[in-house]
Structures are given as structure tokens and as C-alpha cells.
Design a protein around this motif. Structure first.
Motif, PDB file in Angstrom:
ATOM      1  N   ALA A 128       0.833  -1.203   0.000  1.00  0.00           N
ATOM      2  CA  ALA A 128       0.000   0.000   0.000  1.00  0.00           C
ATOM      3  C   ALA A 128       0.870   1.256   0.000  1.00  0.00           C
ATOM      4  O   ALA A 128       0.552   2.248  -0.675  1.00  0.00           O
ATOM      5  CB  ALA A 128      -0.923  -0.006   1.220  1.00  0.00           C
ATOM      6  N   TYR A 244      -9.329  12.508   5.332  1.00  0.00           N
ATOM      7  CA  TYR A 244      -9.295  12.696   3.890  1.00  0.00           C
ATOM      8  C   TYR A 244     -10.387  13.635   3.378  1.00  0.00           C
ATOM      9  O   TYR A 244     -10.418  13.941   2.185  1.00  0.00           O
ATOM     10  CB  TYR A 244      -9.373  11.335   3.195  1.00  0.00           C
ATOM     11  CG  TYR A 244      -8.165  10.474   3.486  1.00  0.00           C
ATOM     12  CD1 TYR A 244      -6.901  10.837   3.025  1.00  0.00           C
ATOM     13  CD2 TYR A 244      -8.268   9.307   4.230  1.00  0.00           C
ATOM     14  CE1 TYR A 244      -5.784  10.064   3.300  1.00  0.00           C
ATOM     15  CE2 TYR A 244      -7.164   8.518   4.505  1.00  0.00           C
ATOM     16  CZ  TYR A 244      -5.922   8.914   4.040  1.00  0.00           C
ATOM     17  OH  TYR A 244      -4.816   8.151   4.317  1.00  0.00           O
ATOM     18  N   THR A 268      -6.607  10.800 -10.600  1.00  0.00           N
ATOM     19  CA  THR A 268      -6.133   9.413 -10.543  1.00  0.00           C
ATOM     20  C   THR A 268      -5.134   9.218  -9.407  1.00  0.00           C
ATOM     21  O   THR A 268      -5.248   8.287  -8.594  1.00  0.00           O
ATOM     22  CB  THR A 268      -5.489   9.006 -11.874  1.00  0.00           C
ATOM     23  OG1 THR A 268      -6.437   9.161 -12.928  1.00  0.00           O
ATOM     24  CG2 THR A 268      -5.008   7.550 -11.823  1.00  0.00           C
ATOM     25  N   VAL A 271      -6.814   9.561  -5.914  1.00  0.00           N
ATOM     26  CA  VAL A 271      -7.596   8.373  -5.550  1.00  0.00           C
ATOM     27  C   VAL A 271      -6.675   7.236  -5.099  1.00  0.00           C
ATOM     28  O   VAL A 271      -6.957   6.541  -4.111  1.00  0.00           O
ATOM     29  CB  VAL A 271      -8.470   7.926  -6.737  1.00  0.00           C
ATOM     30  CG1 VAL A 271      -9.069   6.544  -6.477  1.00  0.00           C
ATOM     31  CG2 VAL A 271      -9.588   8.941  -6.971  1.00  0.00           C
ATOM     32  N   ILE A 272      -5.538   7.057  -5.795  1.00  0.00           N
ATOM     33  CA  ILE A 272      -4.592   5.994  -5.421  1.00  0.00           C
ATOM     34  C   ILE A 272      -3.995   6.271  -4.041  1.00  0.00           C
ATOM     35  O   ILE A 272      -3.901   5.368  -3.196  1.00  0.00           O
ATOM     36  CB  ILE A 272      -3.483   5.865  -6.479  1.00  0.00           C
ATOM     37  CG1 ILE A 272      -4.065   5.325  -7.794  1.00  0.00           C
ATOM     38  CG2 ILE A 272      -2.363   4.946  -5.983  1.00  0.00           C
ATOM     39  CD1 ILE A 272      -3.080   5.325  -8.942  1.00  0.00           C
ATOM     40  N   ILE A 274      -5.178   8.158  -1.547  1.00  0.00           N
ATOM     41  CA  ILE A 274      -6.177   8.038  -0.483  1.00  0.00           C
ATOM     42  C   ILE A 274      -6.585   6.582  -0.290  1.00  0.00           C
ATOM     43  O   ILE A 274      -6.732   6.101   0.840  1.00  0.00           O
ATOM     44  CB  ILE A 274      -7.400   8.922  -0.800  1.00  0.00           C
ATOM     45  CG1 ILE A 274      -6.997  10.399  -0.707  1.00  0.00           C
ATOM     46  CG2 ILE A 274      -8.556   8.613   0.153  1.00  0.00           C
ATOM     47  CD1 ILE A 274      -8.080  11.361  -1.138  1.00  0.00           C
ATOM     48  N   GLY A 275      -6.768   5.860  -1.402  1.00  0.00           N
ATOM     49  CA  GLY A 275      -7.115   4.443  -1.292  1.00  0.00           C
ATOM     50  C   GLY A 275      -6.042   3.651  -0.567  1.00  0.00           C
ATOM     51  O   GLY A 275      -6.341   2.787   0.272  1.00  0.00           O
ATOM     52  N   SER A 276      -4.776   3.967  -0.837  1.00  0.00           N
ATOM     53  CA  SER A 276      -3.670   3.284  -0.155  1.00  0.00           C
ATOM     54  C   SER A 276      -3.672   3.604   1.329  1.00  0.00           C
ATOM     55  O   SER A 276      -3.445   2.729   2.175  1.00  0.00           O
ATOM     56  CB  SER A 276      -2.334   3.701  -0.780  1.00  0.00           C
ATOM     57  OG  SER A 276      -2.278   3.367  -2.148  1.00  0.00           O
ATOM     58  N   LEU A 278      -6.283   4.492   3.165  1.00  0.00           N
ATOM     59  CA  LEU A 278      -7.421   3.828   3.797  1.00  0.00           C
ATOM     60  C   LEU A 278      -7.142   2.339   3.994  1.00  0.00           C
ATOM     61  O   LEU A 278      -7.508   1.762   5.036  1.00  0.00           O
ATOM     62  CB  LEU A 278      -8.680   4.022   2.939  1.00  0.00           C
ATOM     63  CG  LEU A 278      -9.255   5.437   2.910  1.00  0.00           C
ATOM     64  CD1 LEU A 278     -10.388   5.529   1.888  1.00  0.00           C
ATOM     65  CD2 LEU A 278      -9.765   5.849   4.293  1.00  0.00           C
ATOM     66  N   TYR A 279      -6.490   1.718   3.022  1.00  0.00           N
ATOM     67  CA  TYR A 279      -6.170   0.302   3.169  1.00  0.00           C
ATOM     68  C   TYR A 279      -5.170   0.092   4.313  1.00  0.00           C
ATOM     69  O   TYR A 279      -5.280  -0.875   5.079  1.00  0.00           O
ATOM     70  CB  TYR A 279      -5.595  -0.259   1.867  1.00  0.00           C
ATOM     71  CG  TYR A 279      -5.251  -1.728   1.967  1.00  0.00           C
ATOM     72  CD1 TYR A 279      -6.250  -2.696   1.954  1.00  0.00           C
ATOM     73  CD2 TYR A 279      -3.927  -2.149   2.113  1.00  0.00           C
ATOM     74  CE1 TYR A 279      -5.946  -4.043   2.073  1.00  0.00           C
ATOM     75  CE2 TYR A 279      -3.619  -3.499   2.230  1.00  0.00           C
ATOM     76  CZ  TYR A 279      -4.637  -4.437   2.211  1.00  0.00           C
ATOM     77  OH  TYR A 279      -4.331  -5.772   2.343  1.00  0.00           O
ATOM     78  N   TYR A 282      -7.003   0.225   7.460  1.00  0.00           N
ATOM     79  CA  TYR A 282      -7.775  -1.017   7.628  1.00  0.00           C
ATOM     80  C   TYR A 282      -6.877  -2.144   8.126  1.00  0.00           C
ATOM     81  O   TYR A 282      -7.236  -2.874   9.058  1.00  0.00           O
ATOM     82  CB  TYR A 282      -8.411  -1.396   6.285  1.00  0.00           C
ATOM     83  CG  TYR A 282      -8.916  -2.829   6.241  1.00  0.00           C
ATOM     84  CD1 TYR A 282     -10.071  -3.195   6.931  1.00  0.00           C
ATOM     85  CD2 TYR A 282      -8.214  -3.803   5.532  1.00  0.00           C
ATOM     86  CE1 TYR A 282     -10.520  -4.516   6.897  1.00  0.00           C
ATOM     87  CE2 TYR A 282      -8.658  -5.114   5.487  1.00  0.00           C
ATOM     88  CZ  TYR A 282      -9.812  -5.468   6.176  1.00  0.00           C
ATOM     89  OH  TYR A 282     -10.246  -6.767   6.157  1.00  0.00           O
TER      90      TYR A 282
END
Length: 302
Positions: A128, A244, A268, A271-272, A274-276, A278-279, A282
Motif C-alpha cells: 500500500a 481525507y 487518478t 484516488v490511489i 487516499i485508497g492506499s 485507507l487500506y 484497515y
């Protein structure tokens, strides 16, 4: 933990991010006609006075000898470096781009905790982290049309802020956060004063500009107070992702105030990143680790 407590924490975190991002917008407006060093100095003076008064009211002040602690010194360096690089970069690139790059901070803190503090980080979170930094490269787009070297200043902000957060974790817990904020706000002001002349010299400040600077300082105080309140409510793993929301505010303010519309690279990459992040949050929740990313400060210094 009661859901209502989690929701309060999420609300406080969202309000904190709004305070920080509105402050960024004001500073970006001011740097059109006042140099970054002067803005740092004036905003730092107002912020120092406000935080000092609050710290005094809450009996959070401590003897100056506390500053001899090397971790306090490293935190101050991180704050000053992070502020300077962020404001220089912000004055030259779109607000949303700067905000998107800054979202990589929790990933940098997780990486720093693994490398320098020997905290366990599994292959999933390393993946991530790498994906998140790939997202940063997409936003920065080195070697392509639209590349701005000032975007690299925001990358520098991430590194300075990560060092600040890692140093903060090593500081004696008995030292109040308000005292640390008072000291670092003063350090930022002094650094801004020294940078004023190399960056163009002192310019007259109108009453309207000083009002905006004072408002920016107040918004910083709002941001820091609400983030403290958010961390005292509910579960950190539930509340931390609301950091975020600053990206959403940056998109909206960039379009409304500055007429800056995001391109495909920025969306793009953002999003990558923020997604990283959030993962990573998690995975920290699943593993029940010390949550270096969740506990990292999401913004730059006063």
C-alpha cells in the motif's frame, strides 16, 4: 464504544480538516502579493499569541529547559521545514494538487515507523505504501507536460511532517501538546522573519490583509483543537479516515476560489494515494498494531 462517540469524533475530524484547508486557501490568496516568509511570520505571531493564551489558561506551559530534549528539537525542525516547503509549493501549484500529495503523510509515517522505530509492517502495508507513492508520482508527473518543480516542495513537506510525527511519538507524554504547539508556532514565526528578506523583502500590509492573516491563524487553532478533540472520542480506526475530507474541501475551494479544475492525473493519483492510506488504516485495525498512520498528524505546522 458507543456509535454516538464515533460520530462525534468523525465530525470533529471533519471540522478540523475544514479549518486547515480554509487556512490554506487564505494563505494562497495572500501569497499572490505578500511573500511566503512574511506570511509565515505574521501568521506565526498571531498563532503563537492565541496558542500561548490557551496554553496558559489550561496550565499547559512548561520550563524552557524542556526544549533541550532532542526529540522536541527534531519536532520543531519538522514543523518549520514542513511549513516552509508547503507554503512555497502551495503558492505555485493548485490547492487540490498540494492537498492530494499531502495525503501521503500517513503512509510516510507508517514507513518511517517501520524503518526507524522497528515497528512491524507486513507486506500488504508495504504494498500500500508503494502504491501510494506511485500515486504521488502520478500527481507530480515528473518529465511530463504540466510538471511543476514546486510540487516537489510538497513532497518535501510530507518528509518533514513524517519526521515531526515520529519525533512526537518519542517525546515524553508528560509534556502537554499545547506547550509543544506554542513553541513550534513561535519557531515558525522566527523562521518566517528570517526568510522574509531573501524572499523579496517586507511589504506593507493592509488592514484587510492583516485581518485575513489573523483569520488564518484562528482557523489553524480551530483545526488543532478539533483534531485533539477527535482523538479523544471513539475509536481512532473509525475516525482517522475522515482526515481525507480535507481533499474534498481542497477540490471545492480550488474550483470556487481559484478557478482551478482538477485534471485526470491529479484525480487518478489522489484516488490511489487516499485508497492506499485507507487500506493501511484497515490493515492496522485488523492487526491491532500501534496505528502509526492513524495517529499521525494530518497537517502541516502553524
Amino acid at each position: 464504544m458507543a456509535l454516538s462517540s464515533n460520530l462525534r469524533g468523525a465530525l470533529f475530524m471533519s471540522l478540523s480538516m475544514a479549518g486547515f484547508t480554509f487556512n490554506d486557501s487564505i494563505v494562497k490568496l495572500l501569497t499572490d502579493h505578500i511573500n511566503v516568509g512574511q506570511v509565515m511570520f505574521l501568521r506565526g505571531v498571531v498563532a503563537t499569541v492565541l496558542i500561548y493564551l490557551l496554553a496558559r489558561q489550561r496550565r499547559a506551559l512548561r520550563p524552557v529547559r524542556v526544549l533541550a530534549d532532542r526529540w522536541v528539537g527534531l519536532r520543531v525542525v519538522g514543523e518549520v521545514g514542513g511549513t516552509l516547503t508547503f507554503l512555497i509549493g502551495l503558492s505555485h501549484i493548485p490547492l487540490a494538487n498540494a492537498s492530494a500529495i499531502l495525503q501521503a503523510l500517513p503512509l510516510a509515517v507508517t514507513m518511517g515507523a517501520a524503518v526507524f522505530l522497528s515497528e512491524p509492517v507486513g507486506w500488504r502495508r508495504w504494498g500500500a505504501i508503494l502504491a501510494g507513492f506511485a500515486g504521488v508520482l502520478i500527481i507530480v508527473r515528473p518529465g511530463l507536460d504540466g510538471f511543476s518543480p514546486y510540487a516537489l516542495m510538497i513532497v518535501g513537506t510530507v518528509l518533514f511532517a513524517a519526521a515531526r510525527d515520529l519525533a512526537t511519538r518519542k517525546i515524553n507524554a508528560a509534556i502537554p501538546s499545547l506547550f509543544l504547539s506554542t513553541i513550534t508556532a513561535a519557531a515558525v514565526a522566527v523562521a518566517g522573519l528570517f526568510m522574509t528578506w531573501p524572499m523579496g523583502g517586507w511589504r506593507p500590509v493592509s488592514a484587510a490583509d492583516f485581518g485575513l492573516i489573523s483569520l488564518a491563524a484562528c482557523l489553524l487553532l480551530v483545526g488543532y483543537q478539533f483534531i485533539i478533540m477527535s482523538m479523544r472520542e471513539g475509536e481512532i480506526s473509525f475516525i482517522a479516515p475522515f482526515r481525507y475530507t480535507s481533499f474534498i474541501w481542497a477540490l471545492l475551494l480550488g474550483m470556487v476560489v481559484f478557478g482551478e479544475y482538477p485534471d485526470a492525473y491529479m484525480i487518478t493519483g489522489g484516488v490511489i494515494v487516499i485508497g492506499s492510506g485507507l487500506y493501511t488504516l484497515y490493515r492496522e485495525r485488523v492487526r491491532g498494531t500501534a496505528k502509526p498512520a492513524a495517529r499521525s498528524a494530518p497537517r502541516h505546522s502553524p
